[in-house]
Design a protein around this motif. Structure first.
Motif, mmCIF file in Angstrom:
data_model
loop_
_atom_site.group_PDB
_atom_site.id
_atom_site.type_symbol
_atom_site.label_atom_id
_atom_site.label_comp_id
_atom_site.label_asym_id
_atom_site.label_seq_id
_atom_site.Cartn_x
_atom_site.Cartn_y
_atom_site.Cartn_z
ATOM 1 N N HIS A 180 -3.274 2.443 -3.771
ATOM 2 C CA HIS A 180 -3.273 3.145 -2.807
ATOM 3 C C HIS A 180 -4.490 3.747 -2.626
ATOM 4 O O HIS A 180 -5.553 2.913 -3.921
ATOM 5 C CB HIS A 180 -2.154 4.433 -3.050
ATOM 6 C CG HIS A 180 -3.160 5.726 -4.081
ATOM 7 N ND1 HIS A 180 -4.146 6.460 -3.945
ATOM 8 C CD2 HIS A 180 -3.342 4.981 -5.628
ATOM 9 C CE1 HIS A 180 -4.571 6.726 -4.988
ATOM 10 N NE2 HIS A 180 -4.061 6.199 -6.179
ATOM 11 N N LYS A 183 6.645 6.672 0.667
ATOM 12 C CA LYS A 183 5.833 6.354 -0.426
ATOM 13 C C LYS A 183 5.753 6.404 -1.730
ATOM 14 O O LYS A 183 5.717 5.135 -2.026
ATOM 15 C CB LYS A 183 4.479 6.711 -0.235
ATOM 16 C CG LYS A 183 3.623 7.681 1.034
ATOM 17 C CD LYS A 183 2.869 6.462 1.779
ATOM 18 C CE LYS A 183 3.872 5.246 2.245
ATOM 19 N NZ LYS A 183 2.621 3.665 2.951
ATOM 20 N N GLY A 223 -5.427 2.306 -7.774
ATOM 21 C CA GLY A 223 -6.442 3.824 -6.894
ATOM 22 C C GLY A 223 -7.364 4.159 -7.437
ATOM 23 O O GLY A 223 -7.928 3.548 -9.061
ATOM 24 N N HIS A 260 2.617 10.264 -2.408
ATOM 25 C CA HIS A 260 4.414 9.409 -3.571
ATOM 26 C C HIS A 260 4.594 10.742 -4.632
ATOM 27 O O HIS A 260 5.911 11.052 -4.955
ATOM 28 C CB HIS A 260 4.106 8.683 -3.912
ATOM 29 C CG HIS A 260 3.773 8.757 -5.542
ATOM 30 N ND1 HIS A 260 2.302 8.347 -6.224
ATOM 31 C CD2 HIS A 260 3.949 8.676 -6.744
ATOM 32 C CE1 HIS A 260 2.151 8.495 -6.909
ATOM 33 N NE2 HIS A 260 3.265 8.355 -7.627
ATOM 34 N N ARG A 276 1.691 7.394 -11.555
ATOM 35 C CA ARG A 276 2.731 7.636 -10.532
ATOM 36 C C ARG A 276 3.503 8.328 -11.200
ATOM 37 O O ARG A 276 3.699 8.390 -12.644
ATOM 38 C CB ARG A 276 3.076 6.342 -10.169
ATOM 39 C CG ARG A 276 4.420 5.242 -11.543
ATOM 40 C CD ARG A 276 4.280 3.752 -10.872
ATOM 41 N NE ARG A 276 3.524 3.421 -11.666
ATOM 42 C CZ ARG A 276 3.655 2.075 -11.590
ATOM 43 N NH1 ARG A 276 4.747 1.582 -10.977
ATOM 44 N NH2 ARG A 276 2.890 0.899 -11.730
ATOM 45 N N VAL A 292 0.820 -1.396 0.004
ATOM 46 C CA VAL A 292 0.167 -0.131 -0.350
ATOM 47 C C VAL A 292 0.853 1.355 -0.126
ATOM 48 O O VAL A 292 1.924 1.214 0.881
ATOM 49 C CB VAL A 292 -1.031 0.236 1.188
ATOM 50 C CG1 VAL A 292 -1.738 1.130 1.345
ATOM 51 C CG2 VAL A 292 -1.920 -1.437 1.197
ATOM 52 N N SER A 293 0.509 2.061 -1.501
ATOM 53 C CA SER A 293 1.090 3.659 -0.953
ATOM 54 C C SER A 293 0.396 4.341 -1.350
ATOM 55 O O SER A 293 -0.659 4.407 -0.208
ATOM 56 C CB SER A 293 2.463 3.325 -2.393
ATOM 57 O OG SER A 293 2.631 4.273 -2.493
ATOM 58 N N SER A 294 0.542 5.800 -1.615
ATOM 59 C CA SER A 294 -0.096 6.381 -1.391
ATOM 60 C C SER A 294 0.162 7.796 -2.580
ATOM 61 O O SER A 294 1.565 7.860 -3.168
ATOM 62 C CB SER A 294 0.591 6.737 0.207
ATOM 63 O OG SER A 294 -0.456 8.580 0.132
ATOM 64 N N THR A 307 -7.078 -2.064 -2.151
ATOM 65 C CA THR A 307 -6.157 -2.636 -2.018
ATOM 66 C C THR A 307 -6.623 -3.857 -2.329
ATOM 67 O O THR A 307 -5.758 -5.121 -2.531
ATOM 68 C CB THR A 307 -5.902 -3.030 -0.479
ATOM 69 O OG1 THR A 307 -5.250 -1.315 -0.495
ATOM 70 C CG2 THR A 307 -4.661 -3.664 -0.238
#
Length: 288
Positions: free
Chosen positions: A194, A167, A247, A140, A261, A135-137, A232
């Motif tokens: 995310h 992240k 996401g 980032h 990204r 799990v990122s965001s 997720t």
């Protein structure tokens, strides 16, 4: 893009999933939904009492095990106790907290959000059969990786840039892990997700005035933890390509699918350099 929700989860009967940080927030919802559809779900948590409280409200085969991502010895002990796992969910995290060090001397955000999960993944990887979901965001986007000063020893500590770095590290880790898995001929996938902006207790620990800002934002702008965990769960269960980043369509809201990204998150050279440094710091390496 998809109108997919947790109601669309397939059966996970006969499968084992580990979810870090599963005693609250996104991790709790993720674990609850996987247990609901039949997964043997391991709640990997620092506070076992809180983990047991969370597990008591979950239906299905749920087990609570102690894991402190800020302590490499705890990570090794946890990994040694796992026989096999289908899906590892690197969910636990801290956000924009005051400067602190982990047991092993890492800045706490990079230590928890990246290095702890990096070590856990490498130690468990020979036992993983399906995928690793990290799990990122979308935060980032503010991240910059300093290979020379990953742990903020020679520059003034700034809580939000430190969070952004951790992240961004999650995405670079996912990309490099997938590259290595593919090179090794492994069927295991590395995927990132995310949540957008979901109201959880994560924001309550943020440093300074931002903590108060989040109190307002959580009431006015944020989605709930079920929405955040949906991203997720999609990454866990759907047939997505390795190195996907899942996401909401509009960053914070919208249907679930592939998410953009930053250019820095696509830097292969930086991903490789971060991997090499992370191996050195954690004394773990790619095992396949």
């Amino acid at each position: 893009m998809s109108d997919w929700t947790a109601a669309d989860l397939p059966s996970f009967a006969g499968r084992t999933v580990i979810v870090t940080g599963a005693n609250s927030g996104l991790g709790l919802v993720t674990a609850r939904e996987l247990a609901r559809v039949g997964a043997t779900t391991i709640l990997a948590v620092r506070n076992v009492d809180k983990g047991n409280t969370a597990a008591a409200d979950m239906a299905g085969d749920v087990e609570v095990r102690q894991l402190d991502l800020q302590d490499l010895a705890s990570i090794r002990k946890f990994a040694e106790g796992v026989d096999s796992v289908d899906v590892l969910v690197n969910n636990a995290g801290i956000m924009a907290v005051p400067y602190a060090l982990t047991v092993d001397g890492f800045e706490s955000q990079i230590g928890t959000n990246h290095l702890g999960h990096f070590a856990l993944t490498n130690l468990l990887l020979p036992k993983v059969t399906d995928r690793v979901v990290t799990v990122s965001s979308f935060m980032h986007l503010m991240g910059r990786i300093s290979i020379k000063d990953l742990n903020w020893k020679s520059r003034p500590y700034l809580a939000w840039p430190a969070y952004g770095q951790s992240k961004l590290a999650n995405l670079l880790f996912t990309s490099e892990l997938q590259r290595r898995l593919s090179a090794a001929g492994s069927p295991v996938k590395a995927v990132a997700a995310h949540p957008g902006y979901s109201a959880t207790n994560l924001q309550s620990h943020s440093a300074g005035a931002f903590g108060r800002v989040f109190e307002v934002g959580n009431r006015v702008l944020a989605t709930d933890a079920d929405f955040g965990a949906r991203q997720t769960l999609y990454a866990i269960s759907e047939d997505v390509p390795g190195d996907s980043f899942i996401g909401p369509r509009y960053a914070m809201r919208g249907s679930t699918g592939q998410s953009p990204r930053s250019p820095l998150a696509r830097n292969r050279g930086k991903a490789a350099a971060l991997w090499t440094l992370s191996e050195k710091l954690t004394e773990t390496e790619f095992p396949l």
